[in-house]
Design a protein around this motif. Structure first.
Motif, short mmCIF file in Angstrom:
data_model
loop_
_atom_site.label_atom_id
_atom_site.label_comp_id
_atom_site.label_asym_id
_atom_site.label_seq_id
_atom_site.Cartn_x
_atom_site.Cartn_y
_atom_site.Cartn_z
N LEU A 16 1.77 1.23 11.75
CA LEU A 16 0.58 0.38 11.72
C LEU A 16 0.48 -0.36 10.39
CD1 LEU A 16 -2.35 2.43 13.30
CD2 LEU A 16 -1.76 0.07 13.86
N SER A 17 0.61 0.38 9.31
CA SER A 17 0.48 -0.20 7.97
C SER A 17 1.50 -1.31 7.75
CB SER A 17 0.66 0.89 6.91
OG SER A 17 0.69 0.32 5.61
N GLU A 18 2.75 -1.02 8.06
CA GLU A 18 3.80 -2.01 7.80
C GLU A 18 3.60 -3.27 8.64
OE1 GLU A 18 7.41 0.15 8.43
OE2 GLU A 18 7.41 1.01 6.39
N GLU A 19 3.11 -3.11 9.87
CA GLU A 19 2.89 -4.29 10.71
C GLU A 19 1.70 -5.11 10.21
OE1 GLU A 19 3.62 -7.09 13.70
OE2 GLU A 19 4.83 -5.61 12.64
N PHE A 20 0.63 -4.43 9.81
CA PHE A 20 -0.51 -5.17 9.25
C PHE A 20 -0.13 -5.89 7.95
CE2 PHE A 20 -3.54 -2.40 11.78
CZ PHE A 20 -4.07 -3.46 12.51
N VAL A 21 0.64 -5.23 7.11
CA VAL A 21 1.10 -5.88 5.87
C VAL A 21 1.91 -7.13 6.20
CG1 VAL A 21 2.65 -5.63 3.89
CG2 VAL A 21 1.03 -3.80 4.44
N ARG A 22 2.80 -7.01 7.18
CA ARG A 22 3.61 -8.17 7.58
C ARG A 22 2.72 -9.31 8.07
NH1 ARG A 22 5.92 -10.82 11.71
NH2 ARG A 22 4.80 -9.61 13.30
N PHE A 33 -10.00 9.68 6.47
CA PHE A 33 -9.34 8.42 6.81
C PHE A 33 -7.98 8.31 6.13
CE2 PHE A 33 -13.89 7.63 7.09
CZ PHE A 33 -14.01 6.99 8.32
N VAL A 34 -7.10 7.58 6.77
CA VAL A 34 -5.82 7.20 6.15
C VAL A 34 -5.89 5.71 5.84
CG1 VAL A 34 -3.33 6.99 6.47
CG2 VAL A 34 -4.54 8.92 7.47
N PRO A 35 -5.93 5.32 4.55
CA PRO A 35 -5.92 3.89 4.22
C PRO A 35 -4.58 3.27 4.60
CG PRO A 35 -6.67 5.23 2.36
CD PRO A 35 -6.06 6.16 3.36
N LEU A 36 -4.63 2.16 5.34
CA LEU A 36 -3.41 1.50 5.81
C LEU A 36 -3.02 0.34 4.89
CD1 LEU A 36 -4.21 1.44 9.64
CD2 LEU A 36 -2.78 3.08 8.40
N PRO A 84 1.02 -1.92 -0.03
CA PRO A 84 1.48 -0.75 0.71
C PRO A 84 0.40 0.31 0.82
CG PRO A 84 3.10 -1.42 -0.94
CD PRO A 84 1.86 -2.21 -1.20
N MET A 85 0.51 1.20 1.82
CA MET A 85 -0.56 2.14 2.09
C MET A 85 -0.78 3.13 0.95
SD MET A 85 1.22 4.27 5.26
CE MET A 85 -0.26 5.24 5.56
N ASP A 86 0.27 3.56 0.26
CA ASP A 86 0.06 4.50 -0.85
C ASP A 86 -0.67 3.83 -2.01
OD1 ASP A 86 2.26 2.87 -1.38
OD2 ASP A 86 3.37 4.42 -2.46
N PHE A 118 -8.16 1.23 8.18
CA PHE A 118 -8.07 2.69 8.07
C PHE A 118 -7.84 3.30 9.44
CE2 PHE A 118 -10.66 1.10 4.65
CZ PHE A 118 -10.36 1.87 3.54
N ALA A 119 -7.08 4.40 9.46
CA ALA A 119 -6.88 5.19 10.68
C ALA A 119 -7.51 6.56 10.48
CB ALA A 119 -5.39 5.32 10.98
N PRO A 120 -7.81 7.30 11.55
CA PRO A 120 -8.29 8.67 11.39
C PRO A 120 -7.29 9.52 10.62
CG PRO A 120 -8.60 7.92 13.65
CD PRO A 120 -7.76 6.88 12.97
N ALA A 121 -7.80 10.50 9.88
CA ALA A 121 -6.97 11.25 8.94
C ALA A 121 -5.77 11.94 9.56
CB ALA A 121 -7.84 12.28 8.22
N ALA A 122 -5.90 12.48 10.76
CA ALA A 122 -4.82 13.26 11.37
C ALA A 122 -3.80 12.40 12.12
CB ALA A 122 -5.40 14.32 12.31
N THR A 123 -3.86 11.09 11.97
CA THR A 123 -2.88 10.22 12.62
C THR A 123 -1.47 10.59 12.16
OG1 THR A 123 -4.49 8.41 12.66
CG2 THR A 123 -2.18 7.80 12.94
N PRO A 124 -0.51 10.76 13.10
CA PRO A 124 0.85 11.11 12.69
C PRO A 124 1.39 10.14 11.64
CG PRO A 124 0.63 11.25 15.07
CD PRO A 124 -0.65 10.65 14.56
#
Length: 332
Positions: free
Chosen positions: A277-283, A124-127, A305-307, A264-270
């Motif tokens: 996605l992350s920046e829009e959800f944060v907003r 997963f990629v945490p957003l 932030p996602m990191d 979270f997004a699937p790991a291989a998401t560009p």
């Protein structure tokens, strides 16, 4: 008269064609990202409608649909303590159109089960975190105990008579109940449910005697006086029940960590898609009306932030593994 086409010319042509093809392939993800989003987005909730996770997903789905002008659908994929929904997202196409609305149970699973169909860190990629929550120890209004101390004394005096529900095996609700059973030397019967909604229905109806429930799921049911809050997890008291003590203040340990609701997004998401996605959800999470809604649910708003959230997820996985091991909780 045209010059003869030599073998060297053929090699040069083949090489230049390969380079063009390679460049096109390399640029393809960028072209795809520039067109994102252009079709419906799914927010997968691993629990049934009616709980806090579902409520948060629906708040954000409405906001995202309004902002990006594409349909955003909430899909409840329940079962296996949330693992079915988590696994569906882990194995989904990594194109930014499937997002998991997960809870802390995502990273608790490997310490509880011998076999989990995904790696919560690698797959997963945490957003971002939507919010953080305490668990509330709840009993029906007519339960013959008004404080945590009275509850523990009553349960101790009546082994196996009383039950404690949870919103899924392996969730914080279950872990906190197991910790209380162990640390207070109780004999509460565990009753697992497929989400906070069904659990609260039975708690209100008296089919189960007590439960640890996250504050967002509990909040709509507290104002009517049908439930009592005996104690809370977390490092400080909950705004939903300011008079209820923390379990830490009562002498129990390892109840300080908060649970979180995260995206979270699937790991291989560009990377560019995940970042968008992350920046829009944060907003969206930081919008005043969303902040007010989260706080009204007794939650601490997220939006990091996602990191930063990725570091939190990794660190929390280690914390919960230690807590679960110390409480000797295994689900298989």
């Amino acid at each position: 008269m045209p010059l003869p086409f030599t073998r060297r010319d053929a090699l040069k042509l083949a090489l230049s064609t390969a380079l063009v093809a390679s460049s096109a392939f390399t640029l393809a993800p960028a072209w795809a990202d520039s067109d994102y989003p252009n079709k419906p987005i799914r927010l997968v909730v691993p629990y049934p409608p009616g709980g806090g996770t579902d409520a948060l997903a629906r708040v954000l789905s409405a906001k995202l649909a309004e902002s990006w002008k594409v349909p955003v659908v909430v899909e409840n994929k329940t079962g296996a303590s949330g693992m079915l929904g988590n696994d569906q997202v882990a194995k989904a196409a990594p194109d930014g159109y499937t997002v998991l609305v997960g809870i802390t149970a995502l990273i608790q699973g490997p310490a509880l089960f011998s076999k989990v169909p995904y790696d919560p860190i690698k797959d997963f990629v945490p957003l971002t975190a939507i919010a953080r929550s305490a668990d509330l120890l709840l009993v029906p209004a007519d339960f013959p105990a008004n404080t945590a101390q009275e509850f523990i004394a009553l349960v101790k005096a009546n082994p196996k008579k009383y039950s404690i529900g949870n919103y899924g095996n392996g969730t914080s609700s279950h872990i906190h109940a197991a910790m209380l059973n162990s640390q207070a030397k109780l004999d509460l019967n565990h009753v697992p449910y497929r989400g906070a909604g069904p659990l609260l229905t039975d708690l209100l109806g008296g089919q189960v005697h007590s439960a640890f429930v996250d504050s967002s799921s509990a909040q709509p049911h507290l104002s009517g006086g049908k439930l009592k809050v005996l104690a809370v997890s977390g490092a400080r008291s909950s705004p939903l029940a300011p008079k209820a003590p923390t379990l830490t203040s009562l002498g129990y340990h390892s109840y300080e960590p908060y649970g979180w609701f995260g995206l979270f997004a699937p790991a291989a998401t560009p990377p560019a898609t995940a970042k968008k996605l992350s920046e829009e959800f944060v907003r969206l999470i930081k919008l005043p009306d969303v902040q007010e809604r989260l706080q009204g649910m007794g939650l601490q708003p997220g939006g990091n932030p996602m990191d930063e959230f990725a570091r939190e997820v990794k660190a929390d996985k280690d914390v919960w593994a230690k807590v679960i091991t110390e409480a000797q909780i295994r689900l298989d």
